[in-house]
Scaffold this motif. Sequence first.
Motif, PDB file in Angstrom:
ATOM      1  N   LEU A 163       0.826  -1.202   0.000  1.00 47.37           N
ATOM      2  CA  LEU A 163       0.000   0.000   0.000  1.00 47.37           C
ATOM      3  C   LEU A 163       0.864   1.256   0.000  1.00 47.37           C
ATOM      4  O   LEU A 163       0.548   2.244  -0.694  1.00 47.37           O
ATOM      5  N   THR A 164       1.949   1.227   0.745  1.00 51.42           N
ATOM      6  CA  THR A 164       2.869   2.365   0.772  1.00 51.42           C
ATOM      7  C   THR A 164       3.475   2.597  -0.613  1.00 51.42           C
ATOM      8  O   THR A 164       3.607   3.743  -1.067  1.00 51.42           O
ATOM      9  N   LEU A 165       3.824   1.514  -1.294  1.00 52.40           N
ATOM     10  CA  LEU A 165       4.343   1.631  -2.660  1.00 52.40           C
ATOM     11  C   LEU A 165       3.283   2.188  -3.604  1.00 52.40           C
ATOM     12  O   LEU A 165       3.587   2.989  -4.501  1.00 52.40           O
ATOM     13  N   ALA A 166       2.010   1.776  -3.415  1.00 58.34           N
ATOM     14  CA  ALA A 166       0.930   2.209  -4.307  1.00 58.34           C
ATOM     15  C   ALA A 166       0.681   3.713  -4.230  1.00 58.34           C
ATOM     16  O   ALA A 166       0.267   4.328  -5.215  1.00 58.34           O
ATOM     17  N   VAL A 167       0.943   4.330  -3.071  1.00 55.75           N
ATOM     18  CA  VAL A 167       0.726   5.775  -2.950  1.00 55.75           C
ATOM     19  C   VAL A 167       2.009   6.558  -3.196  1.00 55.75           C
ATOM     20  O   VAL A 167       1.984   7.798  -3.169  1.00 55.75           O
ATOM     21  N   SER A 168       3.106   5.838  -3.435  1.00 60.36           N
ATOM     22  CA  SER A 168       4.406   6.508  -3.580  1.00 60.36           C
ATOM     23  C   SER A 168       4.912   6.525  -5.022  1.00 60.36           C
ATOM     24  O   SER A 168       5.384   7.564  -5.506  1.00 60.36           O
ATOM     25  N   LEU A 169       4.867   5.397  -5.718  1.00 58.28           N
ATOM     26  CA  LEU A 169       5.421   5.296  -7.069  1.00 58.28           C
ATOM     27  C   LEU A 169       4.514   5.994  -8.074  1.00 58.28           C
ATOM     28  O   LEU A 169       3.296   5.748  -8.105  1.00 58.28           O
ATOM     29  N   PRO A 170       5.066   6.860  -8.925  1.00 59.17           N
ATOM     30  CA  PRO A 170       4.252   7.618  -9.900  1.00 59.17           C
ATOM     31  C   PRO A 170       3.414   6.731 -10.818  1.00 59.17           C
ATOM     32  O   PRO A 170       2.282   7.091 -11.164  1.00 59.17           O
ATOM     33  N   GLY A 171       3.946   5.591 -11.212  1.00 62.35           N
ATOM     34  CA  GLY A 171       3.206   4.724 -12.127  1.00 62.35           C
ATOM     35  C   GLY A 171       2.030   4.020 -11.496  1.00 62.35           C
ATOM     36  O   GLY A 171       1.181   3.460 -12.204  1.00 62.35           O
ATOM     37  N   LEU A 172       1.930   4.049 -10.146  1.00 60.42           N
ATOM     38  CA  LEU A 172       0.862   3.333  -9.454  1.00 60.42           C
ATOM     39  C   LEU A 172      -0.225   4.262  -8.909  1.00 60.42           C
ATOM     40  O   LEU A 172      -1.105   3.830  -8.171  1.00 60.42           O
ATOM     41  N   LYS A 173      -0.174   5.542  -9.294  1.00 62.27           N
ATOM     42  CA  LYS A 173      -1.201   6.486  -8.860  1.00 62.27           C
ATOM     43  C   LYS A 173      -1.459   7.499  -9.969  1.00 62.27           C
ATOM     44  O   LYS A 173      -0.585   7.738 -10.827  1.00 62.27           O
ATOM     45  N   SER A 187      -6.313   4.424 -13.296  1.00 64.10           N
ATOM     46  CA  SER A 187      -6.481   3.350 -14.272  1.00 64.10           C
ATOM     47  C   SER A 187      -6.869   2.054 -13.574  1.00 64.10           C
ATOM     48  O   SER A 187      -6.801   1.942 -12.346  1.00 64.10           O
ATOM     49  N   THR A 188      -7.248   1.073 -14.377  1.00 63.07           N
ATOM     50  CA  THR A 188      -7.624  -0.230 -13.818  1.00 63.07           C
ATOM     51  C   THR A 188      -6.453  -0.859 -13.065  1.00 63.07           C
ATOM     52  O   THR A 188      -6.631  -1.433 -11.983  1.00 63.07           O
ATOM     53  N   LEU A 189      -5.247  -0.743 -13.637  1.00 63.47           N
ATOM     54  CA  LEU A 189      -4.064  -1.296 -12.988  1.00 63.47           C
ATOM     55  C   LEU A 189      -3.799  -0.614 -11.654  1.00 63.47           C
ATOM     56  O   LEU A 189      -3.507  -1.272 -10.645  1.00 63.47           O
ATOM     57  N   GLN A 190      -3.907   0.705 -11.638  1.00 65.02           N
ATOM     58  CA  GLN A 190      -3.650   1.450 -10.408  1.00 65.02           C
ATOM     59  C   GLN A 190      -4.661   1.096  -9.321  1.00 65.02           C
ATOM     60  O   GLN A 190      -4.300   0.927  -8.152  1.00 65.02           O
ATOM     61  N   LEU A 191      -5.933   0.962  -9.708  1.00 63.80           N
ATOM     62  CA  LEU A 191      -6.961   0.563  -8.753  1.00 63.80           C
ATOM     63  C   LEU A 191      -6.727  -0.859  -8.252  1.00 63.80           C
ATOM     64  O   LEU A 191      -6.917  -1.150  -7.067  1.00 63.80           O
ATOM     65  N   ALA A 192      -6.285  -1.749  -9.178  1.00 64.33           N
ATOM     66  CA  ALA A 192      -6.046  -3.147  -8.802  1.00 64.33           C
ATOM     67  C   ALA A 192      -4.922  -3.256  -7.780  1.00 64.33           C
ATOM     68  O   ALA A 192      -5.025  -4.017  -6.799  1.00 64.33           O
ATOM     69  N   VAL A 260       1.866  16.966   4.442  1.00 65.43           N
ATOM     70  CA  VAL A 260       3.236  16.626   4.049  1.00 65.43           C
ATOM     71  C   VAL A 260       3.241  15.723   2.828  1.00 65.43           C
ATOM     72  O   VAL A 260       3.885  16.016   1.828  1.00 65.43           O
ATOM     73  N   GLY A 261       2.531  14.634   2.902  1.00 70.84           N
ATOM     74  CA  GLY A 261       2.477  13.727   1.759  1.00 70.84           C
ATOM     75  C   GLY A 261       2.007  12.341   2.171  1.00 70.84           C
ATOM     76  O   GLY A 261       2.143  11.930   3.325  1.00 70.84           O
ATOM     77  N   TRP A 262       1.462  11.625   1.204  1.00 71.23           N
ATOM     78  CA  TRP A 262       0.912  10.300   1.482  1.00 71.23           C
ATOM     79  C   TRP A 262       2.009   9.246   1.618  1.00 71.23           C
ATOM     80  O   TRP A 262       1.812   8.228   2.287  1.00 71.23           O
ATOM     81  N   THR A 263       3.152   9.470   1.004  1.00 72.94           N
ATOM     82  CA  THR A 263       4.243   8.496   1.122  1.00 72.94           C
ATOM     83  C   THR A 263       4.698   8.380   2.570  1.00 72.94           C
ATOM     84  O   THR A 263       4.775   7.281   3.133  1.00 72.94           O
ATOM     85  N   LEU A 264       4.988   9.516   3.199  1.00 78.22           N
ATOM     86  CA  LEU A 264       5.381   9.508   4.602  1.00 78.22           C
ATOM     87  C   LEU A 264       4.196   9.123   5.490  1.00 78.22           C
ATOM     88  O   LEU A 264       4.354   8.407   6.483  1.00 78.22           O
ATOM     89  N   GLY A 265       2.996   9.598   5.100  1.00 78.61           N
ATOM     90  CA  GLY A 265       1.797   9.325   5.881  1.00 78.61           C
ATOM     91  C   GLY A 265       1.447   7.850   5.952  1.00 78.61           C
ATOM     92  O   GLY A 265       0.843   7.393   6.935  1.00 78.61           O
ATOM     93  N   TYR A 266       1.791   7.081   4.908  1.00 79.17           N
ATOM     94  CA  TYR A 266       1.567   5.632   4.920  1.00 79.17           C
ATOM     95  C   TYR A 266       2.827   4.870   5.323  1.00 79.17           C
ATOM     96  O   TYR A 266       2.741   3.747   5.828  1.00 79.17           O
ATOM     97  N   GLY A 267       3.978   5.467   5.094  1.00 79.33           N
ATOM     98  CA  GLY A 267       5.237   4.816   5.460  1.00 79.33           C
ATOM     99  C   GLY A 267       5.399   4.679   6.965  1.00 79.33           C
ATOM    100  O   GLY A 267       5.876   3.645   7.458  1.00 79.33           O
ATOM    101  N   LEU A 268       4.966   5.695   7.722  1.00 82.04           N
ATOM    102  CA  LEU A 268       5.077   5.642   9.179  1.00 82.04           C
ATOM    103  C   LEU A 268       4.194   4.542   9.793  1.00 82.04           C
ATOM    104  O   LEU A 268       4.656   3.816  10.681  1.00 82.04           O
ATOM    105  N   PRO A 269       2.927   4.382   9.358  1.00 83.03           N
ATOM    106  CA  PRO A 269       2.147   3.261   9.886  1.00 83.03           C
ATOM    107  C   PRO A 269       2.768   1.899   9.573  1.00 83.03           C
ATOM    108  O   PRO A 269       2.710   0.983  10.400  1.00 83.03           O
ATOM    109  N   THR A 270       3.374   1.783   8.380  1.00 83.56           N
ATOM    110  CA  THR A 270       4.030   0.522   8.015  1.00 83.56           C
ATOM    111  C   THR A 270       5.206   0.248   8.948  1.00 83.56           C
ATOM    112  O   THR A 270       5.394  -0.882   9.427  1.00 83.56           O
ATOM    113  N   LEU A 271       5.983   1.286   9.228  1.00 79.60           N
ATOM    114  CA  LEU A 271       7.100   1.148  10.173  1.00 79.60           C
ATOM    115  C   LEU A 271       6.578   0.820  11.571  1.00 79.60           C
ATOM    116  O   LEU A 271       7.159  -0.012  12.279  1.00 79.60           O
TER     117      LEU A 271
END
Length: 642
Positions: A163-173, A187-192, A260-271
């Motif tokens: 999930l952290t990767l999905a909100v961080s990588l440009p190709g996945l959002k 896109s369908t891939l991004q939603l999947a 700040v951003g969703w990458t850090l916002g989701y990265g901290l819960p993962t940590l």
Amino acid sequence: MTKKIDMGPQGWNTWDVRQKERRGEERRVELADKMLRKKGGEGKVAEENGNPGGGGYTEDGTVDLRGNPVLRSKRGGWTACSFIVVYEVFERMAYYGISSNLIIYLTTKLRQGTVTSSNNVTNWVGTIWMTPILGAYLADAVLGRYWTFIISAAIYLTGMSLLTLAVSLPGLKPPSCDSGINCKKASTLQLAVFFGALYTLAVGTGGTKPNISTIGADQFDDFEPKEKAQKLSFFNWWMFSIFFGTLFANTVLVYIQDNVGWTLGYGLPTLGLLISILIFLAGTPYYRHKPPTGSPFTKMGCVILAALRKWDTPLPTDPKQLYELDLTEYAQKGKYRIDSTPTLRFLNKACVRTEAAPPWMLCTVTEVEETKQILRMLPILIATFVPSTMIAQISTLFVKQGTTLERKIGSFEIPPASLAGFVTISMLISVVLYDRFFVRIMAKWTKNPRGVTLLQRMGTGMVIHIIIMVVASLTDRYRLSVAKDHGVVESGKQVPLSIFVLLPQFVLMGMADAFLEVAKIEFFYDQAPESMKSLGTSYSMTSLGVGSFLSSFLLSTVSRLTKRNGHKGWILNNLNASHLDYYYAFFAVLNLLNFVFFLIMTKFYVYKAEVSDSMIILEEELKASAGHVVAKQEAASRFNLT
């Protein structure tokens, strides 16, 4: 020289039965001895039984990971629970770090509408709370609670990482769109990828949620009065501790995600989740474990099927004629034997011996009573679905309401989802006030050590839910009137009204949780059979899951029905043109009808063993047991039979 007494066949048979009863009661002797010591007794019971001090082993069947008996002084208790409680603080931070603000990500980043995004949130949350049924089954029947938890935690962490990767990588959002006009949707891939990560996470929580609180409760031995007393307050402080993690998520993490951003916002819960798993693993040498006892569904299925197959078999007038194992067989396994009860008498047919029936169709009285206990809780479970639907509004429509109001204090902008932090604060304060003051005041009046029964506590929470929806309806009516006065209905622009106008409904929700949610967890755990505790715990989670799915159904149905015949509808993407006041009023009526249903169901409910009276019952039972054992030994010594 031993003197032999001719007692006759009947006398020797009776003595043999009493000797078996004695062996079955020896497990409780040490506990009785300690209880009598506290009351000023001589403390000779254990010594007379040839077991001075009892060796300090737990008596509830708990073992270490290798299956060996455990010393009470070496494992379990609050030492072990400290690791579990700290785990839950970090895990709640991780979970609510995702769920609290999920609707904002779906609407602003994936660009979904109000109804679609709300339903996606509640469907996912519903799955989160339904998968514990599978986790409870694996724990009780196959892997045990510890290993089910470990495997599920690994899946949970995998989902969070994806999930952290999905909100961080440009190709996945989707690409950013500041103008808000003709923005490209996901896109369908991004939603999947995004929803695939969410539901992988959901599968993982299915094994952690029903087992972590049960593992915590397993650290207290019901045969030891001091530990039993600690266990009685365990769930209050369990809820108290986990909401610290929730509070951090609803304030700090939500602010980071919005500003700040969703990458850090989701990265901290993962940590945080990774840290929580490591903390749990660090406590492994201190845990007590209850081995799996077989599938509860298989046991229940056999009982129900056997009763149906014997539907025309008459029941004996004496319950003692029903099939049951010897008391010692249960005592050796650290289990409880349950006497037959008159409720749901049809199921007692499963215990009737018949010549034609195959062996699998003959169930013990204890198996039948365990099935009854699970079935008796079903009406209460159903009555909790509607309040669970109200809880689903916190992270959906309540948050969306906040986006329409003024949120700035100076240069600081309040994230709408952070208001959920007031649910947590209110919950924490309410639990402390309840435990320290309400219980003491009510106990003097009701003579109940718990103040009120668990069902009365749940009912109080349901009344507060009715009040919440009335307040929410009136508040939104006021919000709409201000929007109309300032001409922002059709434009959907911000209403010149402080976001804190929503505060009462959030605070009241925390108060409701302190009554209903804490009591619900404790009720389903306490009333579940000893061999089905994980299944019982999953009941409270199933309630939240069904409530979330029910929220999706009601939102979609009401949205569709209110758009008929050319009407605008109650729930639109533009909340200034919507009628959430009508929707919340509908919820108030629904809660009222559900409360009436709850009152009817509680009138017919029979407690397995009221937890509020359990210490008194235990003390009286142990005194009687200790006296009975001593009397038998004195009688036996007269005949030189010991």
